[in-house]
Design a protein around this motif. Structure first.
Motif, PDB file in Angstrom:
ATOM      1  N   ALA A   1     -14.102  15.029  32.024  1.00 22.46           N
ATOM      2  CA  ALA A   1     -14.620  15.935  33.059  1.00 22.46           C
ATOM      3  C   ALA A   1     -14.855  17.340  32.496  1.00 22.46           C
ATOM      4  N   GLY A   2     -14.194  18.364  33.061  1.00 19.97           N
ATOM      5  CA  GLY A   2     -14.446  19.749  32.661  1.00 19.97           C
ATOM      6  C   GLY A   2     -13.360  20.347  31.807  1.00 19.97           C
ATOM      7  N   HIS A   3     -12.606  19.530  31.083  1.00 14.96           N
ATOM      8  CA  HIS A   3     -11.517  20.040  30.255  1.00 14.96           C
ATOM      9  C   HIS A   3     -12.025  21.033  29.208  1.00 14.96           C
ATOM     10  N   THR A   4     -11.231  22.062  28.984  1.00 16.49           N
ATOM     11  CA  THR A   4     -11.542  23.080  27.990  1.00 16.49           C
ATOM     12  C   THR A   4     -10.905  22.731  26.652  1.00 16.49           C
ATOM     13  N   TRP A   5     -11.203  23.559  25.641  1.00 11.86           N
ATOM     14  CA  TRP A   5     -10.571  23.387  24.339  1.00 11.86           C
ATOM     15  C   TRP A   5      -9.057  23.492  24.456  1.00 11.86           C
ATOM     16  N   GLU A   6      -8.601  24.419  25.281  1.00 12.66           N
ATOM     17  CA  GLU A   6      -7.169  24.604  25.465  1.00 12.66           C
ATOM     18  C   GLU A   6      -6.529  23.370  26.102  1.00 12.66           C
ATOM     19  N   ASN A   7      -7.220  22.783  27.098  1.00 14.80           N
ATOM     20  CA  ASN A   7      -6.727  21.536  27.705  1.00 14.80           C
ATOM     21  C   ASN A   7      -6.631  20.426  26.659  1.00 14.80           C
ATOM     22  N   PHE A   8      -7.663  20.347  25.832  1.00 17.05           N
ATOM     23  CA  PHE A   8      -7.727  19.298  24.811  1.00 17.05           C
ATOM     24  C   PHE A   8      -6.582  19.426  23.811  1.00 17.05           C
ATOM     25  N   VAL A   9      -6.349  20.652  23.331  1.00 11.36           N
ATOM     26  CA  VAL A   9      -5.284  20.872  22.345  1.00 11.36           C
ATOM     27  C   VAL A   9      -3.916  20.560  22.963  1.00 11.36           C
ATOM     28  N   TRP A  10      -3.709  20.965  24.209  1.00 11.25           N
ATOM     29  CA  TRP A  10      -2.433  20.672  24.878  1.00 11.25           C
ATOM     30  C   TRP A  10      -2.230  19.165  24.996  1.00 11.25           C
ATOM     31  N   GLU A  11      -3.303  18.465  25.403  1.00  8.56           N
ATOM     32  CA  GLU A  11      -3.221  17.014  25.562  1.00  8.56           C
ATOM     33  C   GLU A  11      -2.934  16.344  24.219  1.00  8.56           C
ATOM     34  N   HIS A  12      -3.598  16.795  23.180  1.00  5.65           N
ATOM     35  CA  HIS A  12      -3.383  16.265  21.834  1.00  5.65           C
ATOM     36  C   HIS A  12      -1.919  16.439  21.425  1.00  5.65           C
ATOM     37  N   GLN A  13      -1.376  17.607  21.698  1.00  6.19           N
ATOM     38  CA  GLN A  13       0.026  17.869  21.349  1.00  6.19           C
ATOM     39  C   GLN A  13       0.974  16.995  22.157  1.00  6.19           C
ATOM     40  N   LYS A  14       0.640  16.738  23.427  1.00  3.68           N
ATOM     41  CA  LYS A  14       1.489  15.900  24.273  1.00  3.68           C
ATOM     42  C   LYS A  14       1.544  14.476  23.734  1.00  3.68           C
ATOM     43  N   TRP A  15       0.400  13.909  23.418  1.00  3.35           N
ATOM     44  CA  TRP A  15       0.361  12.558  22.880  1.00  3.35           C
ATOM     45  C   TRP A  15       1.101  12.491  21.537  1.00  3.35           C
ATOM     46  N   LYS A  16       0.815  13.445  20.666  1.00  4.58           N
ATOM     47  CA  LYS A  16       1.411  13.412  19.331  1.00  4.58           C
ATOM     48  C   LYS A  16       2.930  13.579  19.397  1.00  4.58           C
TER      49      LYS A  16
ATOM     50  N   PRO B   1      -1.761   8.681  40.907  1.00 10.72           N
ATOM     51  CA  PRO B   1      -2.234   9.994  40.447  1.00 10.72           C
ATOM     52  C   PRO B   1      -3.746  10.150  40.558  1.00 10.72           C
ATOM     53  N   THR B   2      -4.470   9.073  40.249  1.00  5.54           N
ATOM     54  CA  THR B   2      -5.932   9.121  40.338  1.00  5.54           C
ATOM     55  C   THR B   2      -6.383   9.332  41.770  1.00  5.54           C
ATOM     56  N   MET B   3      -5.829   8.571  42.688  1.00  5.32           N
ATOM     57  CA  MET B   3      -6.238   8.680  44.074  1.00  5.32           C
ATOM     58  C   MET B   3      -5.801  10.016  44.693  1.00  5.32           C
ATOM     59  N   ASP B   4      -4.661  10.526  44.277  1.00  7.27           N
ATOM     60  CA  ASP B   4      -4.238  11.852  44.729  1.00  7.27           C
ATOM     61  C   ASP B   4      -5.228  12.913  44.244  1.00  7.27           C
ATOM     62  N   PHE B   5      -5.678  12.756  42.984  1.00  8.68           N
ATOM     63  CA  PHE B   5      -6.633  13.710  42.423  1.00  8.68           C
ATOM     64  C   PHE B   5      -7.967  13.630  43.158  1.00  8.68           C
ATOM     65  N   VAL B   6      -8.406  12.414  43.454  1.00 11.01           N
ATOM     66  CA  VAL B   6      -9.664  12.223  44.179  1.00 11.01           C
ATOM     67  C   VAL B   6      -9.586  12.876  45.556  1.00 11.01           C
TER      68      VAL B   6
ATOM     69  N   PRO C   1      -5.707   8.921  30.099  1.00 11.17           N
ATOM     70  CA  PRO C   1      -5.191  10.252  29.770  1.00 11.17           C
ATOM     71  C   PRO C   1      -3.860  10.550  30.449  1.00 11.17           C
ATOM     72  N   TYR C   2      -3.107  11.436  29.832  1.00 13.63           N
ATOM     73  CA  TYR C   2      -1.837  11.843  30.407  1.00 13.63           C
ATOM     74  C   TYR C   2      -2.086  12.511  31.768  1.00 13.63           C
ATOM     75  N   GLY C   3      -1.217  12.190  32.737  1.00 15.25           N
ATOM     76  CA  GLY C   3      -1.332  12.776  34.069  1.00 15.25           C
ATOM     77  C   GLY C   3      -2.114  11.908  35.028  1.00 15.25           C
TER      78      GLY C   3
ATOM     79  N   TRP D   1      -0.912   7.789  32.389  1.00 15.77           N
ATOM     80  CA  TRP D   1       0.545   7.746  32.174  1.00 15.77           C
ATOM     81  C   TRP D   1       1.128   9.112  32.499  1.00 15.77           C
ATOM     82  N   THR D   2       2.302   9.107  33.098  1.00 16.23           N
ATOM     83  CA  THR D   2       2.917  10.351  33.557  1.00 16.23           C
ATOM     84  C   THR D   2       4.312  10.570  32.973  1.00 16.23           C
ATOM     85  N   GLU D   3       4.825   9.566  32.263  1.00 15.55           N
ATOM     86  CA  GLU D   3       6.135   9.679  31.634  1.00 15.55           C
ATOM     87  C   GLU D   3       6.044   9.115  30.222  1.00 15.55           C
TER      88      GLU D   3
END
Length: 379
Positions: A47-62, A281-286, A14-16, A19-21
């Motif tokens: 994890a706990g992503h919401t519908w809004e998170n999902f739509v934003w992520e979809h738009q980022k990839w697209k 990014p993963t280890m920072d998040f952890v 997933p983005y973030g 991949w971050t760029e």
């Protein structure tokens, strides 16, 4: 016409986190096309992503992919995958969600997910959610299992042709979903899109006093065969109990494939990857969300012991293929593992396709599962 074999993999990046760029995604998918990968099931939420998170992520990839639109086909049917393969230098994109929290409590959104091209979904990623208990939650003693809400989500997924993905859920939740599917929807395949075999590392797990909570048992894997689904190992270093290499080798990847083929038969094994371009990014998040990873320090310990590589499948797939050839795998068998087994499940679940003659007769499949379970119980 393209003469390369058709290859389909799971790309849990997933983005973030993965991949971050924009350049990361373009460069990786250019490499994957160059080594012959036809398509990816790409994770948009977890994890706990919401519908809004999902739509934003979809738009980022697209929007990122729209920078080179001729290189992508967004999959709505198996024909789209075949078209990408024939065109060559084109990636077939299937969307995946590693959580059902994106529904925001609204079952009607499942139909929208189908229209958006979501091909598979996990109900409860790792932790405890409304749909059920994930693998880490059950490791920590919260054996809620699949809930009535979770089963309602399953009903909608089957209705709209979205594959039930059992990866990263706890054993009680997993078996509960399998029981429900077997009783209410016999013949509808369920799958593990990216899960390592716990049995392959049982000796190392004993040495380290425990195994990775995300890996699945032989029993869980064998039940998939009865449904007609598939299990795909993911080449993720930190889940390799007690081994934890800096970079996974083609031989270690082939070990995972070989283990599942011997356990399940070649008709029920796929291939996947949890590719990341950097683990930072993963280890920072952890580090910032320690409560979400309360695993007695397993993940951090694995990274500290050496599992800091990213195992990009686009870099090592040719060497994995060479290794499988060395072990006696035929081109036909490799084609099944790399794509055909997934295509069969896609046709059955996405399109309601029921072949006139089951390639693996149900009675023979049940007999095979029984024999394999008895064989592995003896080990």
């Amino acid at each position: 016409m393209c003469t390369k074999p058709l290859l389909l993999v799971f790309f849990a990046c997933p983005y973030g986190a993965g991949w971050t760029e924009d350049k990361h995604l373009h460069d990786y998918l250019d490499r994957s096309r160059a080594c012959g990968i036809t398509g990816h099931s790409m994770t948009l939420a977890a994890a706990g992503h919401t519908w809004e998170n999902f739509v934003w992520e979809h738009q980022k990839w697209k929007s990122t992919m729209a920078q080179t639109p001729d290189k992508y086909i967004f999959v709505r049917s198996v024909r789209d995958i075949e078209a990408a393969h024939i065109r060559g230098n084109t990636t077939a994109v299937v969307w995946n969600s590693q959580t059902s929290t994106i529904l925001n409590g609204d079952l009607k959104k499942v139909a929208t997910l189908k229209e958006m091209g979501v091909g598979s979904m996990i109900l409860a990623y790792n932790d405890l959610f409304r749909a059920g208990s994930g693998s880490l939650a059950e490791f920590n003693g919260n054996n809620t299992g699949v809930t009535s809400w979770g089963l309602s989500v399953v009903d909608e997924m089957v209705k709209h042709g979205i594959i039930v993905d059992l990866s990263h859920m706890g054993p009680k939740t997993t078996h509960g979903i399998m029981d429900y599917m077997d009783e209410k929807y016999p013949g509808v395949p369920y799958v593990f899109t990216h899960s390592l075999p716990a049995g392959l590392y049982k000796n190392e797990a004993k040495a380290t006093k425990r195994g990775c909570y995300r890996n699945i048992s032989d029993e869980e894997a064998l039940r998939v065969v009865k449904s007609g689904g598939y299990v795909s190992p993911t080449f993720t270093e930190w889940m390799m109990d007690g081994i934890w290499p800096d970079d996974i080798t083609p031989q270690q990847c082939a070990d995972m494939i070989d283990y599942y083929v011997k356990l399940l038969g070649v008709d029920h094994v796929g291939i996947a990857s949890d590719d990341m371009f950097t683990t930072k990014p993963t280890m920072d998040f952890v580090a910032k969300n320690a409560a979400m990873y309360s695993d007695d320090g397993y993940m951090v310990n694995a990274f500290n012991k050496g599992a800091t590589g990213c195992g990009e499948l686009a870099k090592i797939l040719p060497a994995i293929t060479d290794e499988l050839w060395k072990r006696g795998y035929t081109n036909e068998e490799i084609a099944k593992i790399y794509a055909s087994n997934k295509i069969r499940v896609y046709r059955e679940v996405w399109e309601g396709f029921s072949p006139e003659e089951d390639p693996v007769d149900k009675a023979e499949r049940d007999k095979f599962v029984k024999e394999q379970r008895e064989k592995f119980m003896e080990r």
